[in-house]
Motif scaffolding. Structure first.
Motif, short mmCIF file in Angstrom:
data_model
loop_
_atom_site.label_atom_id
_atom_site.label_comp_id
_atom_site.label_asym_id
_atom_site.label_seq_id
_atom_site.Cartn_x
_atom_site.Cartn_y
_atom_site.Cartn_z
N UNK A 103 38.59 37.32 35.31
CA UNK A 103 38.66 36.81 33.95
C UNK A 103 39.94 36.00 33.73
N UNK A 104 41.02 36.49 34.32
CA UNK A 104 42.28 35.76 34.22
C UNK A 104 42.20 34.41 34.89
N UNK A 148 37.44 47.45 37.27
CA UNK A 148 38.09 46.87 36.09
C UNK A 148 39.20 45.90 36.48
N UNK A 149 39.97 46.28 37.48
CA UNK A 149 41.08 45.41 37.91
C UNK A 149 40.53 44.11 38.48
N UNK A 169 35.88 52.91 39.38
CA UNK A 169 35.80 52.23 38.08
C UNK A 169 37.08 51.45 37.79
N UNK A 170 38.19 52.05 38.10
CA UNK A 170 39.48 51.37 37.89
C UNK A 170 39.58 50.11 38.75
N UNK A 228 37.69 42.72 37.73
CA UNK A 228 37.17 41.93 36.60
C UNK A 228 38.29 41.25 35.81
N UNK A 229 39.39 41.96 35.66
CA UNK A 229 40.53 41.38 34.93
C UNK A 229 41.08 40.18 35.70
N UNK A 242 36.23 57.63 39.22
CA UNK A 242 37.30 57.09 38.39
C UNK A 242 38.06 55.98 39.13
N UNK A 294 38.48 29.88 24.43
CA UNK A 294 38.84 28.67 25.18
C UNK A 294 37.59 27.85 25.50
N UNK A 330 36.85 62.10 40.61
CA UNK A 330 38.06 61.34 40.95
C UNK A 330 37.69 60.05 41.69
N UNK A 382 40.78 43.80 29.64
CA UNK A 382 39.58 43.04 29.99
C UNK A 382 38.92 42.45 28.75
N UNK A 409 40.23 27.42 32.23
CA UNK A 409 39.84 26.91 30.90
C UNK A 409 41.06 26.39 30.14
N UNK A 410 42.18 27.09 30.30
CA UNK A 410 43.39 26.68 29.60
C UNK A 410 43.87 25.31 30.11
N UNK A 412 40.95 39.54 27.51
CA UNK A 412 40.78 38.40 28.42
C UNK A 412 39.41 37.74 28.20
N UNK A 423 37.04 24.07 24.33
CA UNK A 423 36.74 23.05 25.34
C UNK A 423 35.48 22.27 24.98
N UNK A 468 39.50 32.61 35.30
CA UNK A 468 38.67 31.75 34.44
C UNK A 468 39.48 31.26 33.24
N UNK A 469 40.27 32.17 32.68
CA UNK A 469 41.13 31.79 31.55
C UNK A 469 42.11 30.70 31.92
#
Lengths: 92, 134
Positions: B41-42, B34-35, B30-31, B37-38, B27, A24, B24, A14, B48-49, A17, A28, B44-45
């Motif tokens: 974020x991916x 996080x997933x 939270x996992x 959010x990843x 946990x 980026x 548990x 995270x 942007x790319x 990323x 941009x 958005x990346x």
């Protein structure tokens, strides 16, 4: 062991990323600014040309009533010296 | 007499089994967060790319064109424009009837002794349409 490793790995992914999104975004913004600057330059040059063209046309119209300006127009190639009627715009 | 409760001892003591279950669950939540959010974020990346690639390609095409245009403008148009304006301002010194035309383009007809013509400022809007000659 596996459970303990999952969360740090996910946090690292995270973080990477988020950092790449930040980079980026920065690039941009830089490229957008550059593009806008180029656009502005081109527009300014086109605008100046357009104004100059309009001034030349107005001067040509003025030259129909006052021939004293002809040498200036001829020297710049805006009017031919031997065929003044050719530059006269159609009136009707 | 001995009925007073012991304040130092916890009232409810959950057993370790319940605590472990709660940890548990946290946990796992939270996992999952996080997933998610990843993934976000991916996405958005990726956007942007794509944007960055498109912009870079566009600028790579436009930049040489604008540079060439600017060099042509400085080499050809500007000297011609300065010469034209100088001659027109000189002309306006001897022909006052020409001054309104220069004034229309915001060109100041300086005295002939000044020697330089005021260049055309790039206006934000083009001048009004030229009226048709009568």
């Amino acid at each position: 062991m596996n459970k303990n490793l999952a969360i740090p790995i996910l946090i690292t992914v995270l973080l990477v990323s988020a950092l790449s999104a930040l980079a980026l975004t920065y690039f941009n913004i830089q490229y957008s600014r550059k593009g806008r600057s180029l656009q502005f330059q081109a527009a300014a040059m086109n605008n100046t040309r357009m104004v100059l063209d309009s001034l030349a046309k107005d001067t040509l119209i003025y030259s129909q009533t006052n021939r004293a300006i002809d040498p200036i127009l001829i020297s710049l190639g805006l009017k031919s010296s031997n065929a003044p009627a050719a530059t006269r715009p159609a009136t009707r | 007499m001995n009925n007073t409760p012991d304040l130092l001892s916890p009232v409810v003591t959950p057993d370790s089994n319940q605590l472990a279950q709660a940890v548990e669950t946290l946990r796992r939540q939270f996992q999952t967060t996080l997933i998610i959010l990843i993934i976000l974020s991916g996405a958005i990346n990726l956007y942007l790319l794509r944007q960055f690639t498109t912009l870079r390609k566009e600028i790579a095409v436009v930049e040489p064109q604008v540079k060439k245009m600017a060099s042509d403008f400085e080499r050809v148009t500007r000297p011609l424009m300065n010469s034209f304006l100088k001659q027109l301002t000189d002309y306006a010194q001897t022909h006052p009837d020409f001054r309104p035309l220069l004034a229309k383009y915001n060109i100041q007809s300086t005295p002939a002794s000044a020697g330089t013509a005021t260049p055309i400022p790039a206006p934000a809007t083009p001048p009004p349409a030229i009226p048709a000659p009568k």
